[in-house]
Write a protein that holds these residues in place. Structure first.
Motif, PDB file in Angstrom:
ATOM      1  N   ASP A 135       1.097   5.371  -0.070  1.00 34.57           N
ATOM      2  CA  ASP A 135       0.401   6.627   0.201  1.00 34.57           C
ATOM      3  C   ASP A 135       1.178   7.735  -0.502  1.00 34.57           C
ATOM      4  O   ASP A 135       2.349   7.968  -0.192  1.00 34.57           O
TER       5      ASP A 135
ATOM      6  N   GLU B 196      -3.894   6.740  -2.845  1.00 36.10           N
ATOM      7  CA  GLU B 196      -3.423   5.477  -2.294  1.00 36.10           C
ATOM      8  C   GLU B 196      -3.456   4.464  -3.425  1.00 36.10           C
ATOM      9  O   GLU B 196      -4.476   4.321  -4.103  1.00 36.10           O
TER      10      GLU B 196
ATOM     11  N   THR C 237       0.857  -1.186   0.000  1.00 38.54           N
ATOM     12  CA  THR C 237       0.000   0.000   0.000  1.00 38.54           C
ATOM     13  C   THR C 237       0.889   1.229   0.000  1.00 38.54           C
ATOM     14  O   THR C 237       1.732   1.393   0.887  1.00 38.54           O
TER      15      THR C 237
END
Length: 98
Positions: free
Chosen positions: A9, A54, A7
Motif C-alpha cells: 500500500d 496498491e 501486497t
C-alpha cells in the motif's frame, strides 16, 4: 510448491491527477520486473485515487524460504523509492496443501 503474495500500500508524493499517478507507478512496476524477472507484479488496487496505489507481487518457488526472501527483496526495492511512502506491506504464503 509454494506461492508467495505481497501486497504493498503506497502513498504517492505530489500527485494531482491519475496521469501523474501512472507516471509514478509504472516505473516502480517496471523496476520490480527488471530486477526480479520471475515474479508477477501489477497495480492491483486504488485505481481511482490520485495519491494512493496498491501493488501486488506474486512468486512461485519450490521452497518457502525462497518465496519469503524474494518477497522481502521486492518490498525493500519498492520501499527505497524516494517519491513514495510505503504505508503497509502484507505477505502471504500458500502451499499446495492449502
Amino acid at each position: 510448491m509454494f506461492v508467495g503474495a505481497l501486497t504493498l500500500d503506497l502513498l504517492l508524493g505530489d500527485v494531482r491527477s491519475l496521469k501523474q499517478k501512472r507516471a509514478v507507478v509504472r516505473p516502480i512496476v517496471a523496476e520490480v520486473r527488471k530486477h526480479f524477472p520471475g515474479v508477477a507484479v501489477a497495480e492491483t488496487g486504488d485505481n481511482d485515487l490520485h495519491r494512493r496505489a496498491e501493488i501486488g507481487v506474486a512468486v512461485v518457488s519450490g521452497t518457502a524460504d525462497n518465496c519469503a526472501r524474494v518477497l522481502e527483496q521486492c518490498e525493500r526495492l519498492v520501499a527505497g523509492r524516494p517519491e513514495i511512502e510505503l504505508l503497509s506491506a502484507r505477505r502471504r504464503l500458500f502451499n499446495d496443501e492449502d
